[in-house]
Design a protein around this motif. Structure first.
Motif, PDB file in Angstrom:
ATOM      1  N   THR A   1       7.315  17.848 -25.958  1.00  9.37           N
ATOM      2  CA  THR A   1       8.456  18.223 -26.794  1.00  9.37           C
ATOM      3  C   THR A   1       9.536  17.150 -26.790  1.00  9.37           C
ATOM      4  OG1 THR A   1       9.591  19.395 -24.983  1.00  9.37           O
ATOM      5  CG2 THR A   1       8.070  20.676 -26.355  1.00  9.37           C
ATOM      6  N   THR A   2       9.637  16.374 -25.697  1.00  7.91           N
ATOM      7  CA  THR A   2      10.692  15.385 -25.554  1.00  7.91           C
ATOM      8  C   THR A   2      10.101  14.061 -25.100  1.00  7.91           C
ATOM      9  OG1 THR A   2      12.244  17.139 -24.899  1.00  7.91           O
ATOM     10  CG2 THR A   2      12.903  14.877 -24.449  1.00  7.91           C
ATOM     11  N   LEU A   3      10.394  12.989 -25.864  1.00  2.93           N
ATOM     12  CA  LEU A   3       9.946  11.648 -25.511  1.00  2.93           C
ATOM     13  C   LEU A   3      11.125  10.687 -25.643  1.00  2.93           C
ATOM     14  CD1 LEU A   3       7.762   9.603 -24.767  1.00  2.93           C
ATOM     15  CD2 LEU A   3       7.155   9.457 -27.194  1.00  2.93           C
ATOM     16  N   TYR A   4      11.617  10.212 -24.499  1.00  2.00           N
ATOM     17  CA  TYR A   4      12.737   9.269 -24.447  1.00  2.00           C
ATOM     18  C   TYR A   4      12.217   7.930 -23.935  1.00  2.00           C
ATOM     19  CZ  TYR A   4      16.376  12.933 -24.858  1.00  2.00           C
ATOM     20  OH  TYR A   4      17.195  13.958 -25.277  1.00  2.00           O
ATOM     21  N   LEU A   5      12.233   6.921 -24.791  1.00  2.00           N
ATOM     22  CA  LEU A   5      11.853   5.572 -24.401  1.00  2.00           C
ATOM     23  C   LEU A   5      12.976   4.586 -24.683  1.00  2.00           C
ATOM     24  CD1 LEU A   5       8.204   5.466 -25.846  1.00  2.00           C
ATOM     25  CD2 LEU A   5       8.926   6.080 -23.537  1.00  2.00           C
ATOM     26  N   HIS A   6      14.149   5.096 -25.038  1.00  2.00           N
ATOM     27  CA  HIS A   6      15.234   4.238 -25.476  1.00  2.00           C
ATOM     28  C   HIS A   6      15.806   3.367 -24.361  1.00  2.00           C
ATOM     29  CE1 HIS A   6      18.476   6.695 -23.662  1.00  2.00           C
ATOM     30  NE2 HIS A   6      17.744   7.740 -24.002  1.00  2.00           N
ATOM     31  N   THR A   7      16.466   2.289 -24.749  1.00  2.01           N
ATOM     32  CA  THR A   7      17.149   1.362 -23.850  1.00  2.01           C
ATOM     33  C   THR A   7      16.168   0.748 -22.853  1.00  2.01           C
ATOM     34  OG1 THR A   7      19.030   2.901 -24.046  1.00  2.01           O
ATOM     35  CG2 THR A   7      19.301   1.053 -22.550  1.00  2.01           C
ATOM     36  N   ASN A   8      15.164   0.085 -23.430  1.00  3.38           N
ATOM     37  CA  ASN A   8      14.223  -0.725 -22.680  1.00  3.38           C
ATOM     38  C   ASN A   8      14.065  -2.045 -23.435  1.00  3.38           C
ATOM     39  OD1 ASN A   8      12.913   0.645 -20.238  1.00  3.38           O
ATOM     40  ND2 ASN A   8      12.861   2.300 -21.742  1.00  3.38           N
ATOM     41  N   GLN A   9      12.962  -2.714 -23.207  1.00  4.85           N
ATOM     42  CA  GLN A   9      12.670  -3.959 -23.923  1.00  4.85           C
ATOM     43  C   GLN A   9      11.297  -3.865 -24.572  1.00  4.85           C
ATOM     44  OE1 GLN A   9      13.555  -7.474 -21.419  1.00  4.85           O
ATOM     45  NE2 GLN A   9      14.809  -6.134 -20.146  1.00  4.85           N
ATOM     46  N   LEU A  10      10.978  -2.681 -25.054  1.00  4.68           N
ATOM     47  CA  LEU A  10       9.677  -2.452 -25.674  1.00  4.68           C
ATOM     48  C   LEU A  10       9.565  -3.220 -26.984  1.00  4.68           C
ATOM     49  CD1 LEU A  10       9.451   1.383 -25.021  1.00  4.68           C
ATOM     50  CD2 LEU A  10       8.308  -0.432 -23.747  1.00  4.68           C
ATOM     51  N   SER A  11       8.368  -3.701 -27.276  1.00  2.00           N
ATOM     52  CA  SER A  11       8.137  -4.523 -28.457  1.00  2.00           C
ATOM     53  C   SER A  11       6.951  -3.966 -29.244  1.00  2.00           C
ATOM     54  CB  SER A  11       7.885  -5.978 -28.052  1.00  2.00           C
ATOM     55  OG  SER A  11       6.797  -6.062 -27.157  1.00  2.00           O
ATOM     56  N   GLY A  12       6.583  -4.679 -30.293  1.00  2.00           N
ATOM     57  CA  GLY A  12       5.498  -4.200 -31.147  1.00  2.00           C
ATOM     58  C   GLY A  12       5.993  -3.128 -32.090  1.00  2.00           C
ATOM     59  N   SER A  13       5.058  -2.472 -32.736  1.00  2.00           N
ATOM     60  CA  SER A  13       5.399  -1.466 -33.735  1.00  2.00           C
ATOM     61  C   SER A  13       5.348  -0.058 -33.141  1.00  2.00           C
ATOM     62  CB  SER A  13       4.446  -1.571 -34.925  1.00  2.00           C
ATOM     63  OG  SER A  13       3.105  -1.430 -34.492  1.00  2.00           O
ATOM     64  N   ILE A  14       5.906   0.881 -33.888  1.00  3.55           N
ATOM     65  CA  ILE A  14       5.856   2.293 -33.495  1.00  3.55           C
ATOM     66  C   ILE A  14       4.447   2.805 -33.820  1.00  3.55           C
ATOM     67  CG2 ILE A  14       6.792   4.597 -33.908  1.00  3.55           C
ATOM     68  CD1 ILE A  14       9.388   3.219 -34.822  1.00  3.55           C
ATOM     69  N   PRO A  15       3.702   3.301 -32.840  1.00  2.00           N
ATOM     70  CA  PRO A  15       2.326   3.744 -33.106  1.00  2.00           C
ATOM     71  C   PRO A  15       2.288   4.941 -34.064  1.00  2.00           C
ATOM     72  CG  PRO A  15       2.757   3.594 -30.743  1.00  2.00           C
ATOM     73  CD  PRO A  15       4.071   3.487 -31.427  1.00  2.00           C
ATOM     74  N   GLN A  16       1.399   4.855 -35.044  1.00  2.00           N
ATOM     75  CA  GLN A  16       1.261   5.986 -35.962  1.00  2.00           C
ATOM     76  C   GLN A  16       0.763   7.230 -35.240  1.00  2.00           C
ATOM     77  OE1 GLN A  16      -1.581   5.022 -38.990  1.00  2.00           O
ATOM     78  NE2 GLN A  16      -3.295   4.739 -37.554  1.00  2.00           N
ATOM     79  N   GLU A  17       0.153   7.035 -34.072  1.00  2.00           N
ATOM     80  CA  GLU A  17      -0.361   8.165 -33.286  1.00  2.00           C
ATOM     81  C   GLU A  17       0.736   9.126 -32.846  1.00  2.00           C
ATOM     82  OE1 GLU A  17      -3.468   4.971 -32.969  1.00  2.00           O
ATOM     83  OE2 GLU A  17      -1.268   5.041 -32.898  1.00  2.00           O
ATOM     84  N   LEU A  18       1.988   8.664 -32.794  1.00  2.00           N
ATOM     85  CA  LEU A  18       3.082   9.571 -32.429  1.00  2.00           C
ATOM     86  C   LEU A  18       3.213  10.702 -33.441  1.00  2.00           C
ATOM     87  CD1 LEU A  18       5.927   7.211 -31.107  1.00  2.00           C
ATOM     88  CD2 LEU A  18       4.053   8.302 -29.849  1.00  2.00           C
ATOM     89  N   GLY A  19       2.700  10.504 -34.628  1.00  2.00           N
ATOM     90  CA  GLY A  19       2.733  11.549 -35.647  1.00  2.00           C
ATOM     91  C   GLY A  19       1.813  12.717 -35.347  1.00  2.00           C
ATOM     92  N   MET A  20       1.007  12.602 -34.294  1.00  2.00           N
ATOM     93  CA  MET A  20       0.107  13.685 -33.876  1.00  2.00           C
ATOM     94  C   MET A  20       0.777  14.649 -32.894  1.00  2.00           C
ATOM     95  SD  MET A  20      -3.152  11.161 -33.277  1.00  2.00           S
ATOM     96  CE  MET A  20      -4.163  12.400 -32.456  1.00  2.00           C
ATOM     97  N   LEU A  21       2.006  14.324 -32.481  1.00  2.00           N
ATOM     98  CA  LEU A  21       2.692  15.132 -31.464  1.00  2.00           C
ATOM     99  C   LEU A  21       3.375  16.320 -32.130  1.00  2.00           C
ATOM    100  CD1 LEU A  21       4.189  12.217 -29.335  1.00  2.00           C
ATOM    101  CD2 LEU A  21       2.077  13.484 -28.950  1.00  2.00           C
ATOM    102  N   SER A  22       2.591  17.316 -32.475  1.00  2.82           N
ATOM    103  CA  SER A  22       3.069  18.428 -33.308  1.00  2.82           C
ATOM    104  C   SER A  22       4.127  19.289 -32.634  1.00  2.82           C
ATOM    105  CB  SER A  22       1.890  19.304 -33.723  1.00  2.82           C
ATOM    106  OG  SER A  22       1.201  19.775 -32.581  1.00  2.82           O
ATOM    107  N   SER A  23       4.244  19.218 -31.304  1.00  4.12           N
ATOM    108  CA  SER A  23       5.240  20.017 -30.582  1.00  4.12           C
ATOM    109  C   SER A  23       6.560  19.281 -30.391  1.00  4.12           C
ATOM    110  CB  SER A  23       4.702  20.427 -29.202  1.00  4.12           C
ATOM    111  OG  SER A  23       3.525  21.192 -29.314  1.00  4.12           O
ATOM    112  N   LEU A  24       6.608  18.011 -30.777  1.00  6.87           N
ATOM    113  CA  LEU A  24       7.760  17.163 -30.478  1.00  6.87           C
ATOM    114  C   LEU A  24       9.019  17.632 -31.202  1.00  6.87           C
ATOM    115  CD1 LEU A  24       7.894  14.627 -28.652  1.00  6.87           C
ATOM    116  CD2 LEU A  24       7.859  13.253 -30.727  1.00  6.87           C
ATOM    117  N   THR A  25      10.109  17.788 -30.426  1.00  7.36           N
ATOM    118  CA  THR A  25      11.413  18.140 -30.998  1.00  7.36           C
ATOM    119  C   THR A  25      12.414  17.003 -30.888  1.00  7.36           C
ATOM    120  OG1 THR A  25      12.236  19.095 -28.920  1.00  7.36           O
ATOM    121  CG2 THR A  25      11.074  20.580 -30.430  1.00  7.36           C
ATOM    122  N   ASP A  26      12.210  16.074 -29.937  1.00  5.00           N
ATOM    123  CA  ASP A  26      13.207  15.052 -29.643  1.00  5.00           C
ATOM    124  C   ASP A  26      12.506  13.723 -29.375  1.00  5.00           C
ATOM    125  OD1 ASP A  26      15.536  13.738 -28.929  1.00  5.00           O
ATOM    126  OD2 ASP A  26      16.242  15.347 -27.625  1.00  5.00           O
TER     127      ASP A  26
END
Length: 195
Positions: free
Chosen positions: A143-168
């Motif tokens: 439901t919650t995925l926080y990855l902010h304030t890091n040094q992550l690179s690359g693109s946003i994976p389209q697979e995140l669109g499979m997280l049907s329960s995600l609210t945040d």
């Protein structure tokens, strides 16, 4: 064993790893220093381990990946360094993983995508690099995925669109490039999106 919200100092005794029947260990919000004892990996009945809001340093012991009963792991707001151990991917009963506000580095292990029971994953405010693992698309209960304030690179994976329960979903303050995946439009329960 709950000793949280005191002014305890010094290191966590290795001997706590001998408490073989222990189910909950709460040492959060103290002034504890030193490393997380690898001996805590012996606590096979542990379901909750809260060490957040201390001044713990060193790396996260890979032995914590042996805590097969663990459902809640909170190590946030410390001075932990090094990488996130891939062994945490073995914690099949884990529902909450809080590692935010440390100095963790390296890439996010693909193995975290094996935590099928996970509902909250907070890795924000660290020095994490590399890409967002595509394996996160397997976390169907998240439901919650926080990855902010890091040094992550690359693109946003389209697979995140499979997280049907995600609210945040918070991915801001990184070095992400590319386009916003149209698959994020599938997240019908999403209430907060920070890019």
């Amino acid at each position: 064993l709950y000793l949280y919200e005191n002014q305890l100092s010094g290191s966590i005794p290795q001997e706590l790893g001998m408490l073989s029947s222990l189910s909950d260990l709460g040492l959060s919000t103290n002034n504890l220093t030193g490393v997380i004892p690898a001996s805590l990996g012996n606590l096979s009945n542990l379901t909750i381990l809260h060490l957040f809001k201390n001044q713990l340093s060193g790396s996260i012991p890979q032995e914590l990946g042996m805590l097969s009963s663990l459902s809640d792991l909170g190590l946030s707001t410390n001075n932990l360094t090094g990488v996130i151990p891939a062994s945490l991917g073995n914690l099949s009963n884990l529902t909450i993983l809080y590692l935010y506000e440390n100095q963790l580095s390296g890439s996010i292990p693909q193995e975290l995508g094996m935590l099928s029971s996970l509902t909250e994953l907070l890795l924000s405010i660290n020095n994490l690099t590399g890409v967002i693992p595509t394996s996160f698309g397997n976390l169907s209960n998240l439901t919650t995925l926080y990855l902010h304030t890091n040094q992550l690179s690359g693109s946003i994976p389209q697979e995140l669109g499979m997280l049907s329960s995600l609210t945040d979903l918070q991915l801001s303050r990184n070095n992400l490039i590319g386009t916003i995946p149209v698959s994020l439009g599938n997240l019908s329960n999403l209430s907060t999106l920070y890019l």
